[in-house]
Design an enzyme around this catalytic site. Sequence first.
Site, mmCIF file in Angstrom:
data_model
loop_
_atom_site.group_PDB
_atom_site.id
_atom_site.type_symbol
_atom_site.label_atom_id
_atom_site.label_comp_id
_atom_site.label_asym_id
_atom_site.label_seq_id
_atom_site.Cartn_x
_atom_site.Cartn_y
_atom_site.Cartn_z
ATOM 1 N N ASN A 141 -6.555 -5.957 -4.206
ATOM 2 C CA ASN A 141 -7.079 -4.803 -4.937
ATOM 3 C C ASN A 141 -6.298 -4.691 -6.246
ATOM 4 O O ASN A 141 -5.138 -4.292 -6.236
ATOM 5 C CB ASN A 141 -6.893 -3.546 -4.058
ATOM 6 C CG ASN A 141 -7.306 -2.278 -4.769
ATOM 7 O OD1 ASN A 141 -7.896 -2.314 -5.851
ATOM 8 N ND2 ASN A 141 -6.997 -1.135 -4.167
ATOM 9 N N LYS B 74 -6.750 -2.685 -8.644
ATOM 10 C CA LYS B 74 -6.707 -1.306 -9.157
ATOM 11 C C LYS B 74 -6.991 -1.304 -10.664
ATOM 12 O O LYS B 74 -7.788 -2.115 -11.132
ATOM 13 C CB LYS B 74 -5.368 -0.651 -8.802
ATOM 14 C CG LYS B 74 -5.061 -0.770 -7.297
ATOM 15 C CD LYS B 74 -3.948 0.105 -6.831
ATOM 16 C CE LYS B 74 -3.730 -0.108 -5.337
ATOM 17 N NZ LYS B 74 -2.734 0.779 -4.762
ATOM 18 N N HIS C 32 -10.784 4.450 -0.328
ATOM 19 C CA HIS C 32 -9.373 4.208 -0.648
ATOM 20 C C HIS C 32 -8.671 5.558 -0.855
ATOM 21 O O HIS C 32 -9.253 6.481 -1.435
ATOM 22 C CB HIS C 32 -9.256 3.341 -1.905
ATOM 23 C CG HIS C 32 -7.856 2.839 -2.114
ATOM 24 N ND1 HIS C 32 -6.861 3.641 -2.610
ATOM 25 C CD2 HIS C 32 -7.286 1.644 -1.840
ATOM 26 C CE1 HIS C 32 -5.728 2.941 -2.657
ATOM 27 N NE2 HIS C 32 -5.971 1.729 -2.187
ATOM 28 N N GLU D 56 -6.551 6.550 -2.880
ATOM 29 C CA GLU D 56 -6.475 7.010 -4.277
ATOM 30 C C GLU D 56 -7.785 7.681 -4.692
ATOM 31 O O GLU D 56 -7.780 8.643 -5.456
ATOM 32 C CB GLU D 56 -6.121 5.831 -5.195
ATOM 33 C CG GLU D 56 -4.654 5.443 -5.025
ATOM 34 C CD GLU D 56 -4.334 3.993 -5.333
ATOM 35 O OE1 GLU D 56 -5.124 3.308 -6.005
ATOM 36 O OE2 GLU D 56 -3.269 3.532 -4.879
ATOM 37 N N GLU E 36 -4.697 1.819 5.936
ATOM 38 C CA GLU E 36 -3.647 1.910 4.925
ATOM 39 C C GLU E 36 -2.919 3.241 5.055
ATOM 40 O O GLU E 36 -3.395 4.266 4.520
ATOM 41 C CB GLU E 36 -4.250 1.809 3.523
ATOM 42 C CG GLU E 36 -4.990 0.521 3.261
ATOM 43 C CD GLU E 36 -5.105 0.257 1.757
ATOM 44 O OE1 GLU E 36 -4.584 -0.766 1.314
ATOM 45 O OE2 GLU E 36 -5.689 1.091 1.053
ATOM 46 N N GLY F 4 2.019 1.268 -2.281
ATOM 47 C CA GLY F 4 2.737 1.231 -3.556
ATOM 48 C C GLY F 4 4.155 1.772 -3.477
ATOM 49 O O GLY F 4 4.795 1.996 -4.499
ATOM 50 N N SER G 166 1.974 -2.076 0.818
ATOM 51 C CA SER G 166 3.154 -2.886 0.512
ATOM 52 C C SER G 166 3.206 -4.222 1.265
ATOM 53 O O SER G 166 4.275 -4.653 1.681
ATOM 54 C CB SER G 166 4.431 -2.065 0.738
ATOM 55 O OG SER G 166 4.424 -0.921 -0.101
HETATM 56 P P1 PGA Z 1 0.055 -1.875 -2.308
HETATM 57 O O1 PGA Z 1 -1.419 -1.240 -2.377
HETATM 58 O O2 PGA Z 1 -0.082 -3.248 -1.701
HETATM 59 O O3 PGA Z 1 0.506 -1.929 -3.751
HETATM 60 O O4 PGA Z 1 0.885 -0.969 -1.472
HETATM 61 C C1 PGA Z 1 -2.314 -1.388 -1.311
HETATM 62 C C2 PGA Z 1 -3.618 -0.694 -1.615
HETATM 63 O O5 PGA Z 1 -3.596 0.387 -2.213
HETATM 64 O O6 PGA Z 1 -4.709 -1.202 -1.283
#
Ligand code: PGA
Length: 250
Positions: A9, A11, A95, A97, A167, A173, A213
């Site tokens: 992803n 982003k 997601h 976010e 997740e 993140g 992560s």
């Molecule tokens: P990350 O993000 O690997 O940077 O923790 C995962 C995601 O948001 O899909």
Amino acid sequence: MRKKIAAGNWKMHTTIEEGVSLATALCQADTASSDRVILCVPFTHLAAVAKALDRQAHIALAAQNLSSQAQGAYTGEVSASMLVSAKVEFVLVGHSERRTLFNEDSAMLRGKIAQALSVGIKVIYCLGEPLEIRQAEAHEAFVLDQLQNDLFHLSEADLANVVIAYEPIWAIGTGLTASPQQAQDMHAFIRASLANQYNQALANDMSILYGGSVKAGNAREIFSQPDVDGGLVGGAALVAEDFAAICASF
Ligand code: PGA
């Protein structure tokens, strides 16, 4: 049998040129231990990345979002049929976010899922609990609620076109990864919930990815858990060697 999937992803990162070089580098890397690699790229990059992935049947193109409406006066939105015309095979829905920063609720997520499935785009449906829910040990109830509100209205045939990505929000993140055991426990819970709602055969066939992560250094241990069928990767998906190593961690 369910598939082993590594999804990246991106982003809101990379220029089109950077995205194309990332995709090109992945085409050249040995990612064959995964059944499927999926690149979730920004809308602006779709056409150029589709071209870079030409004839790479193993690597699929995904969008990070779509409209819950089919068409109309929705300035700035991108519809499911537009994604089809951009050669998109998968789309992220739910997601954290999008849920938290853009207030996407279950009604909207159901609309987005319906739009994607209606045109043959497969859905990577994300769910997971925030830190305070994990600390209160209410994470299973929280995730079950998300499944019931967002997904369990779907038919068995529709669910065959959905991949689930667990997740935990506290691991996205942050550099804080769920332990392999925490991931396994939740994935087993999600699979049991699917078996309960539908049937065991359907549950066994569904790919459930872990996200939060995932790095080249921890992917193998997480992916080796019996109910973890791969990963949804943010930060580490932006570096070709790191993501290629993750794709080869099955
Ligand atoms: P990350 O993000 O690997 O940077 O923790 C995962 C995601 O948001 O899909």
